[in-house]
Every structure is written in C-alpha cells, then in structure tokens.
Design an enzyme around this catalytic site. Structure first.
Site, PDB file in Angstrom:
ATOM      1  N   CYS A   8      37.400  46.410  37.698  1.00  0.00           N
ATOM      2  CA  CYS A   8      37.794  45.578  38.842  1.00  0.00           C
ATOM      3  C   CYS A   8      39.070  44.833  38.443  1.00  0.00           C
ATOM      4  CB  CYS A   8      36.662  44.639  39.258  1.00  0.00           C
ATOM      5  SG  CYS A   8      36.145  43.446  38.010  1.00  0.00           S
ATOM      6  N   ASN A  11      37.450  41.493  35.758  1.00  0.00           N
ATOM      7  CA  ASN A  11      36.347  41.819  34.835  1.00  0.00           C
ATOM      8  C   ASN A  11      35.421  40.621  34.591  1.00  0.00           C
ATOM      9  OD1 ASN A  11      35.897  43.043  31.409  1.00  0.00           O
ATOM     10  ND2 ASN A  11      34.799  43.640  33.242  1.00  0.00           N
ATOM     11  N   CYS A  13      33.571  39.402  37.743  1.00  0.00           N
ATOM     12  CA  CYS A  13      32.612  39.400  38.866  1.00  0.00           C
ATOM     13  C   CYS A  13      31.983  40.781  39.086  1.00  0.00           C
ATOM     14  CB  CYS A  13      33.295  38.953  40.165  1.00  0.00           C
ATOM     15  SG  CYS A  13      33.939  37.278  40.116  1.00  0.00           S
ATOM     16  N   ARG A  14      32.754  41.715  39.665  1.00  0.00           N
ATOM     17  CA  ARG A  14      32.166  42.982  40.109  1.00  0.00           C
ATOM     18  C   ARG A  14      31.880  43.954  38.975  1.00  0.00           C
ATOM     19  NH1 ARG A  14      36.865  44.224  44.193  1.00  0.00           N
ATOM     20  NH2 ARG A  14      37.911  43.144  42.472  1.00  0.00           N
TER      21      ARG A  14
HETATM   22  P1  4NP Z   1      36.624  40.583  39.893  1.00  0.00           P
HETATM   23  O1  4NP Z   1      36.986  39.215  40.678  1.00  0.00           O
HETATM   24  O2  4NP Z   1      37.862  41.438  39.982  1.00  0.00           O
HETATM   25  O3  4NP Z   1      35.485  41.151  40.653  1.00  0.00           O
HETATM   26  O4  4NP Z   1      36.283  40.151  38.487  1.00  0.00           O
HETATM   27  C1  4NP Z   1      38.123  38.453  40.396  1.00  0.00           C
HETATM   28  C2  4NP Z   1      38.091  37.562  39.344  1.00  0.00           C
HETATM   29  C3  4NP Z   1      39.210  36.774  39.104  1.00  0.00           C
HETATM   30  C4  4NP Z   1      40.339  36.891  39.894  1.00  0.00           C
HETATM   31  C5  4NP Z   1      40.359  37.787  40.943  1.00  0.00           C
HETATM   32  C6  4NP Z   1      39.251  38.568  41.183  1.00  0.00           C
HETATM   33  N1  4NP Z   1      41.463  36.054  39.675  1.00  0.00           N
HETATM   34  O5  4NP Z   1      42.426  36.145  40.459  1.00  0.00           O
HETATM   35  O6  4NP Z   1      41.465  35.291  38.695  1.00  0.00           O
END
Ligand code: 4NP
Length: 161
Positions: A8, A11, A13-14
């Site tokens: 994602c 790294n 959340c999803r």
């Molecule tokens: P992920 O979510 O891609 O599902 O881990 C996010 C976590 C952090 C950020 C964006 C998406 N960020 O912009 O810091």
C-alpha cells in the site's frame, strides 16, 4: 515456496492488515512452509513504525496475530523476489511499476482483482476514511480468494513434479 508481498502507500494501515490476515489463513491451511508473506509501502513516511492504531484494533477484534509488523518501503529487488505483489490500489500499481523491471515470474495485481463484488477496484485508504472495518471485509475476502489461487499454483507445480 511461493512468496507474497502486499503493498500500500504507507505500510501502516492496509498492507500490514493484509499480511496479518493472509498469514493466519496460510497457517490455518498448514501451508507456512510453502507460502511466505510480507508487506511494504511505496512511500517512506512511516518506515520503522508499527501499524496504525485502527489496524491494530481491528486485528485484535478478530483475534489475528499482529506481531512483527514493522513498516518498510518496497525495494527494486522485491520485484524479483516475490511471485505475487498484491497492491491495494491503482496508484500503488503505478508506483510499483515505476521502480523498475519486474521479473517474468512476478505477478503484480490488485487485491480487489480477487474480490468479486462488482465494486470499484481500489481498497479505500482508511488513513483518510477512518473505516477500518470496511477494509477488513475487503481484505479478508481478497485474501481468501488469493490463497485459493495459490493453492492451485502449488497443486499444478506438484503435478509437474
Ligand atoms: P496505508 O495508509 O497506505 O494503507 O498504510 C496510509 C498511511 C499513511 C499515509 C497515507 C496512507 N500518509 O500519507 O502518511
């Protein structure tokens, strides 16, 4: 050995949620020796961090082990290590492909390629939506179908000797 990398943006959340859920499904099938699981982000914002509280909470709710999930950024060499690189959204796919040449043995797909709900093709980002439950449902279904595909791969490989 089949190696699977969930990807994602951050790294946190999803993709760590997918890593934990998929690892549990693999364990339930007794395939730990044959299927390896990892996750990474296309961005470096959260390298070294544990998962987001929302991901930790949902994993705890469904009693899924969240140990050892530490954010890392995807590297060019990952494009040659993993047979399946499973992205959470289309931006992730674009960013993965920008990293360089992808091995012929590596399939880059979106998790929602494995979810037959006729919906959009991205797993919504709960970092922005706050809806970790929705992501859990999508990731769980996608991971179940991905594992079916991998079990077919393993069977075919077995038949070929
Ligand atoms: P992920 O979510 O891609 O599902 O881990 C996010 C976590 C952090 C950020 C964006 C998406 N960020 O912009 O810091």
């Amino acid at each position: 050995m089949i190696q699977v990398l969930f990807v994602c943006l951050g790294n946190i959340c999803r993709s760590p949620m997918a890593e934990a859920i998929f690892r549990e499904l693999v364990k339930k099938k007794g395939l730990q020796g044959l299927v390896q699981v990892d996750s990474a982000g296309t961005g470096d914002y959260h390298v070294g961090e544990e998962p987001h509280r929302g991901t930790k909470n949902i994993l705890q709710k469904y009693q899924i082990n969240a140990e050892g999930l530490i954010a890392r950024q995807i590297q060019q060499e990952d494009l040659h290590t993993f047979q399946y690189i499973i992205a959470m959204d289309s931006d992730n796919v674009t960013n993965i492909r920008r990293l360089g040449q992808i091995s012929e043995k590596t399939k880059v797909m979106r998790l929602r390629d494995f979810v037959q709900d006729g919906g959009q093709m991205d797993v919504p980002d709960p970092y922005f939506t706050g809806n970790f439950e929705e992501v859990y449902e999508l990731v769980r279904e996608g991971c179940e179908h991905l594992l079916q595909q991998i079990m077919q791969d393993l069977e075919l490989r077995g038949k070929k000797g």
